[in-house]
Write an enzyme that holds these catalytic residues in place. Structure first.
Site, PDB file in Angstrom:
ATOM      1  N   GLU A 155      -5.107 -19.360  32.056  1.00 44.78           N
ATOM      2  CA  GLU A 155      -3.656 -20.025  31.885  1.00 44.78           C
ATOM      3  C   GLU A 155      -3.510 -21.021  32.841  1.00 44.78           C
ATOM      4  O   GLU A 155      -2.556 -22.087  32.424  1.00 44.78           O
ATOM      5  CB  GLU A 155      -2.560 -18.661  32.093  1.00 44.78           C
ATOM      6  N   GLY A 156      -4.223 -20.983  33.949  1.00 38.53           N
ATOM      7  CA  GLY A 156      -3.920 -22.207  34.777  1.00 38.53           C
ATOM      8  C   GLY A 156      -4.259 -23.319  34.271  1.00 38.53           C
ATOM      9  O   GLY A 156      -3.602 -24.342  34.641  1.00 38.53           O
ATOM     10  N   HIS A 157      -5.566 -23.280  33.621  1.00 42.19           N
ATOM     11  CA  HIS A 157      -5.896 -24.787  33.126  1.00 42.19           C
ATOM     12  C   HIS A 157      -4.795 -25.138  32.080  1.00 42.19           C
ATOM     13  O   HIS A 157      -4.710 -26.329  31.804  1.00 42.19           O
ATOM     14  CB  HIS A 157      -7.065 -24.782  32.220  1.00 42.19           C
ATOM     15  N   GLN A 186     -21.402 -30.445  42.280  1.00 39.93           N
ATOM     16  CA  GLN A 186     -20.555 -29.951  43.266  1.00 39.93           C
ATOM     17  C   GLN A 186     -20.817 -28.707  43.576  1.00 39.93           C
ATOM     18  O   GLN A 186     -20.138 -27.777  44.227  1.00 39.93           O
ATOM     19  CB  GLN A 186     -19.318 -30.029  42.535  1.00 39.93           C
ATOM     20  N   GLY A 227      -5.072 -28.876  39.586  1.00 36.11           N
ATOM     21  CA  GLY A 227      -4.199 -27.680  39.898  1.00 36.11           C
ATOM     22  C   GLY A 227      -3.868 -27.758  41.501  1.00 36.11           C
ATOM     23  O   GLY A 227      -4.782 -28.179  42.257  1.00 36.11           O
ATOM     24  N   VAL A 237      -0.834 -21.036  39.092  1.00 32.38           N
ATOM     25  CA  VAL A 237      -0.339 -19.810  38.024  1.00 32.38           C
ATOM     26  C   VAL A 237      -1.090 -18.461  38.598  1.00 32.38           C
ATOM     27  O   VAL A 237      -2.164 -18.698  39.056  1.00 32.38           O
ATOM     28  CB  VAL A 237      -0.776 -20.242  36.721  1.00 32.38           C
ATOM     29  N   ARG A 295     -13.287 -17.768  38.972  1.00 31.40           N
ATOM     30  CA  ARG A 295     -14.128 -17.044  39.777  1.00 31.40           C
ATOM     31  C   ARG A 295     -13.693 -15.489  39.751  1.00 31.40           C
ATOM     32  O   ARG A 295     -14.425 -14.569  40.319  1.00 31.40           O
ATOM     33  CB  ARG A 295     -14.473 -17.649  41.065  1.00 31.40           C
TER      34      ARG A 295
HETATM   35  O1  PAF Z   1     -11.305 -28.304  39.749  1.00 27.54           O
HETATM   36  C1  PAF Z   1     -12.391 -28.298  39.011  1.00 27.54           C
HETATM   37  O2  PAF Z   1     -12.212 -27.535  37.914  1.00 27.54           O
HETATM   38  C2  PAF Z   1     -13.442 -29.280  39.267  1.00 27.54           C
HETATM   39  O3  PAF Z   1     -13.716 -29.397  40.554  1.00 27.54           O
HETATM   40  C3  PAF Z   1     -13.185 -30.418  38.540  1.00 27.54           C
HETATM   41  C4  PAF Z   1     -12.022 -31.442  39.106  1.00 27.54           C
HETATM   42  C5  PAF Z   1     -13.063 -30.600  37.190  1.00 27.54           C
HETATM   43  C6  PAF Z   1     -14.538 -31.431  38.720  1.00 27.54           C
HETATM   44  O4  PAF Z   1     -15.627 -30.992  38.350  1.00 27.54           O
END
Ligand code: PAF
Length: 286
Positions: free
Chosen positions: A35-37, A61, A147, A176, A187
């Site tokens: 829901e956050g996305h 990353q 976010g 959220v 996670r």
């Molecule tokens: O916050 C994230 O989900 C990631 O770090 C992002 C901004 C999509 C970059 O891969």
């Protein structure tokens, strides 16, 4: 919703939207949508007629000892959620589409990246800024939404946009939360049932500090010692940092003020979680 895996067809589709006079919003994600996305998609929709979501588990990353291989991936499920929420284009490239053989150039973050999450995740923010810069160049959005939970990431992205002159508005949307205060995170899926309960201590600590601030306590030392005591009561949670920060620089703030950030990172079992609140700002937990 169109699902596009390659850069060239994405550019063609977006050129068509632009010719039709549409503003374009980008919601970058690693997938494992929650829901956050989806709340970021709602914010994007308020600002643009064409909403693009990227779905890419960015290898750059993740450190060598991190969870890249086991990061939750559910392309079909994510596609369904994105479409139901009104995403127009889902950009879901394979790694070799974004990082072609011989890829060497990266975006180096500023000194802020060596603090906080950057201190325990060396190279993480170089990976984030590099992929976000690439997505910005590929999509060329008018606006991009991130976010607040990843506040250091959002601060570095704002700095990149300013310093490298990307003509893109950056919006940072509030975190959220679950009804018990835990910030939504992909996670959280790693947490065992007892650890999920222990994870509540992160929001408990920062809310206790925020409430004390609202009650008139502005000394950072006093606020941090209150928060530390809350975390210490949960014996199996290992605190990494808990700090009051300046909102622009994320330097430690000697005195808390409206707009200061209280941020926390801790290991709950083997899972590293982060959370934060902005003093004086509305929060979904309020
Ligand atoms: O916050 C994230 O989900 C990631 O770090 C992002 C901004 C999509 C970059 O891969």
């Amino acid at each position: 919703m169109q699902v596009i895996e390659r850069i060239e067809p994405l550019r063609i589709a977006l050129a068509e939207s632009r010719r039709g006079g549409e503003r374009i919003a980008l919601v970058p994600t690693l997938g494992a949508l929650h829901e956050g996305h989806l709340a970021l998609v709602d914010r994007a929709r308020e600002r643009a007629a064409c909403v693009v979501m990227s779905l890419f588990v960015n290898p750059l990353q993740f450190g060598p000892d991190e969870d890249f291989a086991r990061y939750p991936r559910d392309r079909e499920g994510d596609g369904r959620l994105a479409e139901a929420r009104g995403v127009d284009i889902l950009f879901a490239p394979q790694p070799d589409e974004l990082y072609r053989a011989g890829h060497t150039v990266t975006v180096a973050p500023n000194a802020l990246a060596s603090r906080w999450d950057g201190a325990s995740r060396p190279g993480h923010f170089t990976g984030v800024l590099t992929v976000v810069a690439k997505l910005f160049n590929i999509v060329q959005p008018d606006v991009a939404i991130f976010g607040q939970k990843d506040i250091q990431q959002a601060t570095l992205i704002r700095a990149m946009v300013r310093d490298l002159d990307f003509p893109i508005e950056i919006i940072v949307a509030p975190t959220v939360r679950e009804p018990d205060g835990v910030a939504l995170s992909s996670r959280n899926a790693y947490l065992s049932a007892p650890d999920r309960k222990r994870a509540r201590v992160l929001s408990r600590a920062i809310f206790a500090m925020r409430d004390a601030f609202d009650g008139g306590e502005h000394s950072t030392v006093a606020l941090e010692s209150l928060g530390n005591a809350v975390v210490r009561a949960e014996r199996k949670v290992q605190l990494e940092y808990l700090a009051v920060m300046n909102p622009d620089t994320l330097e430690p703030a000697p005195v808390a003020a409206q707009g200061s950030i209280i941020a926390i990172a801790a290991r709950v079992g083997t899972t590293r979680l982060i959370d934060n609140v902005i003093l004086g700002a509305p929060d979904s937990s309020a």
